[in-house]
Scaffold this motif. Structure first.
Motif, PDB file in Angstrom:
ATOM      1  N   ILE A 394       2.037  14.205  13.076  1.00 12.78           N
ATOM      2  CA  ILE A 394       3.224  14.679  13.667  1.00 12.78           C
ATOM      3  C   ILE A 394       4.143  15.305  12.551  1.00 12.78           C
ATOM      4  O   ILE A 394       4.384  16.734  12.798  1.00 12.78           O
ATOM      5  CB  ILE A 394       4.046  14.061  14.574  1.00 12.78           C
ATOM      6  CG1 ILE A 394       3.007  13.591  15.758  1.00 12.78           C
ATOM      7  CG2 ILE A 394       5.289  14.976  15.103  1.00 12.78           C
ATOM      8  CD1 ILE A 394       2.276  14.861  16.636  1.00 12.78           C
ATOM      9  N   GLY A 395       4.143  14.754  11.493  1.00 17.92           N
ATOM     10  CA  GLY A 395       5.070  15.439  10.467  1.00 17.92           C
ATOM     11  C   GLY A 395       4.472  16.498   9.920  1.00 17.92           C
ATOM     12  O   GLY A 395       5.269  17.616   9.736  1.00 17.92           O
ATOM     13  N   SER A 396       3.326  16.655   9.501  1.00 21.33           N
ATOM     14  CA  SER A 396       2.445  17.867   9.035  1.00 21.33           C
ATOM     15  C   SER A 396       2.370  18.966   9.993  1.00 21.33           C
ATOM     16  O   SER A 396       2.543  20.183   9.601  1.00 21.33           O
ATOM     17  CB  SER A 396       0.866  17.494   8.576  1.00 21.33           C
ATOM     18  OG  SER A 396       1.272  16.571   7.804  1.00 21.33           O
ATOM     19  N   VAL A 397       2.352  18.717  11.389  1.00 22.87           N
ATOM     20  CA  VAL A 397       2.395  19.626  12.439  1.00 22.87           C
ATOM     21  C   VAL A 397       3.713  20.397  12.365  1.00 22.87           C
ATOM     22  O   VAL A 397       3.824  21.544  12.319  1.00 22.87           O
ATOM     23  CB  VAL A 397       2.114  18.990  13.899  1.00 22.87           C
ATOM     24  CG1 VAL A 397       2.385  20.014  14.701  1.00 22.87           C
ATOM     25  CG2 VAL A 397       0.805  18.608  13.922  1.00 22.87           C
ATOM     26  N   ILE A 398       4.725  19.642  12.388  1.00 28.25           N
ATOM     27  CA  ILE A 398       6.100  20.237  12.307  1.00 28.25           C
ATOM     28  C   ILE A 398       6.508  21.031  10.926  1.00 28.25           C
ATOM     29  O   ILE A 398       6.972  22.066  11.120  1.00 28.25           O
ATOM     30  CB  ILE A 398       7.185  19.190  12.784  1.00 28.25           C
ATOM     31  CG1 ILE A 398       6.879  18.587  13.921  1.00 28.25           C
ATOM     32  CG2 ILE A 398       8.653  19.760  12.420  1.00 28.25           C
ATOM     33  CD1 ILE A 398       8.093  17.567  14.411  1.00 28.25           C
ATOM     34  N   LEU A 421      12.887  16.017  14.512  1.00 30.03           N
ATOM     35  CA  LEU A 421      12.537  14.963  15.341  1.00 30.03           C
ATOM     36  C   LEU A 421      13.818  14.415  16.174  1.00 30.03           C
ATOM     37  O   LEU A 421      13.939  13.920  17.519  1.00 30.03           O
ATOM     38  CB  LEU A 421      11.870  13.799  14.546  1.00 30.03           C
ATOM     39  CG  LEU A 421      10.322  14.081  14.125  1.00 30.03           C
ATOM     40  CD1 LEU A 421       9.969  12.674  13.440  1.00 30.03           C
ATOM     41  CD2 LEU A 421       9.597  14.319  15.577  1.00 30.03           C
ATOM     42  N   ASP A 422      14.947  14.148  15.264  1.00 27.51           N
ATOM     43  CA  ASP A 422      16.208  13.768  16.072  1.00 27.51           C
ATOM     44  C   ASP A 422      16.647  14.648  17.295  1.00 27.51           C
ATOM     45  O   ASP A 422      17.110  14.514  18.109  1.00 27.51           O
ATOM     46  CB  ASP A 422      17.141  13.691  14.779  1.00 27.51           C
ATOM     47  CG  ASP A 422      16.915  12.542  14.015  1.00 27.51           C
ATOM     48  OD1 ASP A 422      16.269  11.662  14.195  1.00 27.51           O
ATOM     49  OD2 ASP A 422      17.693  12.530  12.789  1.00 27.51           O
ATOM     50  N   ALA A 423      16.568  16.216  16.810  1.00 30.08           N
ATOM     51  CA  ALA A 423      16.972  17.025  17.649  1.00 30.08           C
ATOM     52  C   ALA A 423      16.178  17.019  19.032  1.00 30.08           C
ATOM     53  O   ALA A 423      16.757  17.363  19.977  1.00 30.08           O
ATOM     54  CB  ALA A 423      16.860  18.532  17.020  1.00 30.08           C
ATOM     55  N   ARG A 428      11.779   8.928  14.906  1.00 28.46           N
ATOM     56  CA  ARG A 428      11.397   9.077  13.454  1.00 28.46           C
ATOM     57  C   ARG A 428      10.025   8.416  13.170  1.00 28.46           C
ATOM     58  O   ARG A 428       9.415   8.899  12.080  1.00 28.46           O
ATOM     59  CB  ARG A 428      12.274   8.816  12.452  1.00 28.46           C
ATOM     60  CG  ARG A 428      13.705   9.677  12.402  1.00 28.46           C
ATOM     61  CD  ARG A 428      14.616   9.539  11.237  1.00 28.46           C
ATOM     62  NE  ARG A 428      15.775  10.546  11.359  1.00 28.46           N
ATOM     63  CZ  ARG A 428      16.501  10.959  10.182  1.00 28.46           C
ATOM     64  NH1 ARG A 428      16.153  10.215   9.094  1.00 28.46           N
ATOM     65  NH2 ARG A 428      17.267  11.655  10.203  1.00 28.46           N
ATOM     66  N   SER A 429       9.657   7.395  13.655  1.00 33.00           N
ATOM     67  CA  SER A 429       8.270   6.726  13.493  1.00 33.00           C
ATOM     68  C   SER A 429       7.305   7.788  13.930  1.00 33.00           C
ATOM     69  O   SER A 429       6.275   7.552  13.540  1.00 33.00           O
ATOM     70  CB  SER A 429       8.194   5.508  14.268  1.00 33.00           C
ATOM     71  OG  SER A 429       8.499   5.794  15.630  1.00 33.00           O
ATOM     72  N   TYR A 434      -0.367  10.628  15.358  1.00 25.89           N
ATOM     73  CA  TYR A 434      -1.179  11.896  15.670  1.00 25.89           C
ATOM     74  C   TYR A 434      -0.908  12.436  16.951  1.00 25.89           C
ATOM     75  O   TYR A 434      -0.692  11.711  17.968  1.00 25.89           O
ATOM     76  CB  TYR A 434      -2.548  11.513  15.255  1.00 25.89           C
ATOM     77  CG  TYR A 434      -2.956  11.385  13.890  1.00 25.89           C
ATOM     78  CD1 TYR A 434      -3.586  12.532  13.214  1.00 25.89           C
ATOM     79  CD2 TYR A 434      -2.878  10.109  13.451  1.00 25.89           C
ATOM     80  CE1 TYR A 434      -3.712  12.307  11.721  1.00 25.89           C
ATOM     81  CE2 TYR A 434      -2.906   9.922  11.795  1.00 25.89           C
ATOM     82  CZ  TYR A 434      -3.573  11.157  11.019  1.00 25.89           C
ATOM     83  OH  TYR A 434      -3.688  10.913   9.724  1.00 25.89           O
ATOM     84  N   PRO A 435      -1.380  13.617  17.335  1.00 27.13           N
ATOM     85  CA  PRO A 435      -1.097  14.207  18.632  1.00 27.13           C
ATOM     86  C   PRO A 435      -1.824  13.512  19.719  1.00 27.13           C
ATOM     87  O   PRO A 435      -1.092  13.375  20.919  1.00 27.13           O
ATOM     88  CB  PRO A 435      -1.676  15.751  18.612  1.00 27.13           C
ATOM     89  CG  PRO A 435      -1.710  15.844  16.942  1.00 27.13           C
ATOM     90  CD  PRO A 435      -1.902  14.446  16.262  1.00 27.13           C
ATOM     91  N   HIS A 436      -2.757  12.777  19.536  1.00 23.54           N
ATOM     92  CA  HIS A 436      -3.305  12.044  20.649  1.00 23.54           C
ATOM     93  C   HIS A 436      -2.730  11.027  20.897  1.00 23.54           C
ATOM     94  O   HIS A 436      -3.059  10.175  22.047  1.00 23.54           O
ATOM     95  CB  HIS A 436      -5.242  11.913  20.400  1.00 23.54           C
ATOM     96  CG  HIS A 436      -5.011  10.677  19.474  1.00 23.54           C
ATOM     97  ND1 HIS A 436      -5.117  11.014  18.098  1.00 23.54           N
ATOM     98  CD2 HIS A 436      -5.395   9.435  19.329  1.00 23.54           C
ATOM     99  CE1 HIS A 436      -5.678   9.989  17.354  1.00 23.54           C
ATOM    100  NE2 HIS A 436      -5.522   8.739  18.084  1.00 23.54           N
ATOM    101  N   GLU A 437      -1.878  10.341  20.310  1.00 25.17           N
ATOM    102  CA  GLU A 437      -1.246   9.232  20.457  1.00 25.17           C
ATOM    103  C   GLU A 437       0.017   9.443  21.075  1.00 25.17           C
ATOM    104  O   GLU A 437       0.789   8.515  21.479  1.00 25.17           O
ATOM    105  CB  GLU A 437      -0.868   8.435  19.182  1.00 25.17           C
ATOM    106  CG  GLU A 437      -1.958   8.048  18.288  1.00 25.17           C
ATOM    107  CD  GLU A 437      -1.752   7.480  16.897  1.00 25.17           C
ATOM    108  OE1 GLU A 437      -1.740   6.273  17.008  1.00 25.17           O
ATOM    109  OE2 GLU A 437      -1.372   8.022  15.988  1.00 25.17           O
ATOM    110  N   LEU A 438       0.317  10.679  21.383  1.00 25.16           N
ATOM    111  CA  LEU A 438       1.804  10.800  22.252  1.00 25.16           C
ATOM    112  C   LEU A 438       1.310  11.438  23.602  1.00 25.16           C
ATOM    113  O   LEU A 438       0.049  11.872  23.952  1.00 25.16           O
ATOM    114  CB  LEU A 438       2.352  12.119  21.730  1.00 25.16           C
ATOM    115  CG  LEU A 438       3.182  11.621  20.358  1.00 25.16           C
ATOM    116  CD1 LEU A 438       2.367  11.113  19.203  1.00 25.16           C
ATOM    117  CD2 LEU A 438       4.026  13.152  19.823  1.00 25.16           C
ATOM    118  N   SER A 439       2.192  11.376  24.579  1.00 24.52           N
ATOM    119  CA  SER A 439       1.960  11.748  25.911  1.00 24.52           C
ATOM    120  C   SER A 439       2.661  13.229  25.918  1.00 24.52           C
ATOM    121  O   SER A 439       2.579  13.991  24.988  1.00 24.52           O
ATOM    122  CB  SER A 439       3.140  11.164  26.877  1.00 24.52           C
ATOM    123  OG  SER A 439       4.431  11.469  26.654  1.00 24.52           O
ATOM    124  N   GLY A 440       1.820  14.045  27.152  1.00 18.99           N
ATOM    125  CA  GLY A 440       2.161  15.381  27.135  1.00 18.99           C
ATOM    126  C   GLY A 440       3.504  15.757  26.962  1.00 18.99           C
ATOM    127  O   GLY A 440       3.673  16.826  26.158  1.00 18.99           O
TER     128      GLY A 440
END
Length: 598
Positions: A394-398, A421-423, A428-429, A434-440
């Motif tokens: 996610i850090g690289s995506v942003i 990420l705060d906004a 921050r973790s 990776y994207p697949h580890e996040l919900s929609g």
């Protein structure tokens, strides 16, 4: 978990009356990381001619529950309890018994018709397949029955449509074909899994009219799986609310929607956007003397096809987006909304007219000049998963926009990503996830963060919340509003959800067939529409209150009749002959195919 049952005494059917029943149903999936308990001992009945809505957010167990009725769960699933379809117990059926049950006793209408239809077979082949596999009709008789089914679900020129392929039909027509396939063998119950999620509001209203007519005229029971509370108010007789594999509340539609008792039900209902409620605040920035951030003048966009005349997708469109302003672009699929958004991003060329962004005509820019201008534009796509590289954390995506435009070093980029990420209210973790580890909903927040990385002056958002659950949508929209007030970016917000536009937009542009039919302040266009097409869109938008929705539905039907349009309903002739199964000898069902396959 305790279930709140607020059904009035006597409203529950005896088990023998139900065409579909789940008794103490449990479903557990065995995985490499241990067992996952998807459904935890639920009980639910559907009677003939009744619509039971099973509602809840993604992951609550709705679709898993429905798949048990057709025996379609994967091999790592362990199913407990009793599932009855009519007088058949699903768990006791072998492969042949399941094939005979599917289509004859229970049928399914899936969420996305293009994945339910075979793209290499004609509509006629797919309709006659089920009739032949179940020994109902063959040859010319099957073709005649298929044409009759298309006519019943309101598709004009059915004989011609039988020879067409799925891609040649609109989304609403494809969904009607799927419904025709579902009723082909006259099943006792139909399971409709999010049947209108991907459809425009007017097409959705037509499909709901069709399903309502189906249960009234053919006395078919319907299990409706949805997270859209407006659809529940429009269709359901009874409602069951699911949370993490449990049913937490049941009752009539009026009881659950108007007098919810469980906190989760209250949370779902409070998150539903409603026209005229929580509308966007008027624009406080004085834009009278400012230059527009986005200025479209007489825009024409054409697609050229080999051997055919060009298709004009956008025709003479003109409107502006001022600094700090959100303009909602609304209309049905095919109206040109997304095409205009892509042109504003410089992704597709204009045939004629001008697209001016911050005073620069994007149609005249190339190379470094175009790249420099795009640096000042952010974009949020409809499907966040498809817009992210799955190999990047996610850090690289942003941080990607910073790297593309060579801004800052690794330390400053990391600091900027953590700020974003705060906004968007993510931990921050998530930086190393990776994207697949996040919900929609979390992925969509990442998409918004990436769009804001370079502090754009213009943001183009294309249906950014249409695929999200209602509570996730509400939190993303609240975050979006907060960020827009903080960063003051201009925004072109593309959507077909009028309640969302009413919540966000300062001005609204209504498109139909590539042309603007109405534009103006949000309160004028959405609350006092002048044009017939806008009135149709507003009349088709469901609200999560049964009595109000019934009134709106009747008013919509009256409007359609006044305008000379037909009201969508199942066209069952008085002499309609219900399908009957032939003998199961040499002409009986054979394995394979849509209804016969496992």
């Amino acid at each position: 978990m305790t279930t709140l049952d607020i059904t009035s005494p006597g409203a529950q059917a005896a088990p023998g009356d139900a065409v579909l029943s789940f008794e103490d149903l449990t479903v557990t999936f065995g995985t490499d990381f241990g067992d996952v308990h998807a459904v935890k001992g639920i009980s639910l009945d559907v009677r003939p001619g009744e619509v039971v809505a099973l509602v809840g957010e993604s992951g609550s167990g709705k679709s898993v529950t429905s798949m048990t009725a057709l025996g379609l769960l994967p091999g790592n699933a362990r199913v407990g309890g009793t599932i009855r379809v009519g007088n058949k117990i699903v768990g006791r059926l072998d492969s042949r018994g399941l094939r005979e049950m599917r289509g004859n006793d229970v049928a399914m209408v899936f969420q996305e018709p293009m994945t339910a239809l075979n793209p290499v077979l004609t509509i006629g082949d797919q309709l006659t397949e089920g009739l032949q596999l179940h020994g109902i009709a063959y040859g010319k008789q099957a073709e005649a029955r298929a044409a009759e089914l298309l006519r019943m679900v309101g598709i004009p020129e059915p004989e011609r449509r039988l020879k067409q392929y799925p891609h040649e039909l609109s989304g609403g027509q494809r969904q009607r074909v799927v419904i025709a396939m579902a009723i082909a063998c006259d099943p006792k119950v139909i399971i409709a899994d999010e049947p209108t999620t991907a459809l425009d509001v007017t097409v959705q209203a037509d499909i709901l009219d069709l399903l309502r007519s189906l249960k009234e005229k053919l006395n078919t029971g319907i299990l409706l799986i949805t997270h859209n509370m407006g659809v529940v108010a429009d269709m359901a007789d009874r409602v069951a609310v699911m949370l993490q594999g449990d049913i937490v509340e049941t009752g009539t539609a009026d009881q659950v929607l108007n007098h919810p008792r469980h906190d989760y039900t209250k949370k779902l209902l409070s998150a539903v956007p409603r026209l005229g409620v929580n509308s966007a605040a008027p624009l406080t920035v004085d834009v009278s003397e400012e230059a527009p951030t986005l200025d479209l003048r007489n825009l024409v966009i054409e697609y050229h096809r080999l051997g055919k005349p060009p298709f004009r997708a956008v025709d003479d469109v003109s409107f502006k987006v001022m600094p700090g302003e959100i303009v909602g672009l609304v209309g049905e699929s095919g109206s040109g909304k997304s095409t205009i958004g892509k042109c504003a991003l410089g992704l597709i060329p204009a045939h004629s007219g001008a697209v001016s962004i911050m005073g620069h005509d994007i149609t005249q820019l190339k190379g470094k000049q175009l790249k420099a201008l795009r640096k000042r534009i952010g974009v949020v796509f409809q499907d966040p998963a498809a817009s992210m590289n799955p190999r990047f954390p996610i850090g690289s995506v942003i941080a990607e926009p910073l790297e593309v435009h060579k801004i800052g070093d690794d330390r400053s980029r990391r600091r900027r990503v953590l700020e974003l990420l705060d906004a968007v209210e993510l931990p921050r973790s998530f930086y190393n996830r990776y994207p697949h580890e996040l919900s929609g909903g979390q992925r969509q927040r990442v998409s918004v963060a990436r769009a804001l990385t370079l502090e754009p002056e213009l943001l183009v958002a294309d249906e950014p919340t249409s695929a999200l659950d209602v509570s996730v949508q509400a939190s993303v929209l609240a975050m979006f509003t907060s960020l827009q007030e903080r960063y003051k970016f201009a925004c072109l917000f593309v959507s077909h959800d009028l309640a969302v536009i009413d919540m966000l937009a300062h001005r609204v542009v209504v498109l139909q067939n590539g042309e603007i039919v109405e534009q103006g302040l949000r309160e004028d266009v959405l609350h006092e529409p002048r044009e017939e097409y806008t009135r149709r869109l507003l009349a088709a938008a469901p609200v999560p209150e049964p009595l109000e929705q019934r009134r709106r539905r009747e008013a919509r039907h009256a409007l359609l009749r006044e305008l000379g349009d037909d009201v969508a309903e199942l066209q069952v002739e008085d002499d309609y002959e219900r399908p009957t199964l032939r003998g199961q000898g040499n002409n009986g069902p054979t394995p394979g195919g849509l209804y016969g396959g496992q």
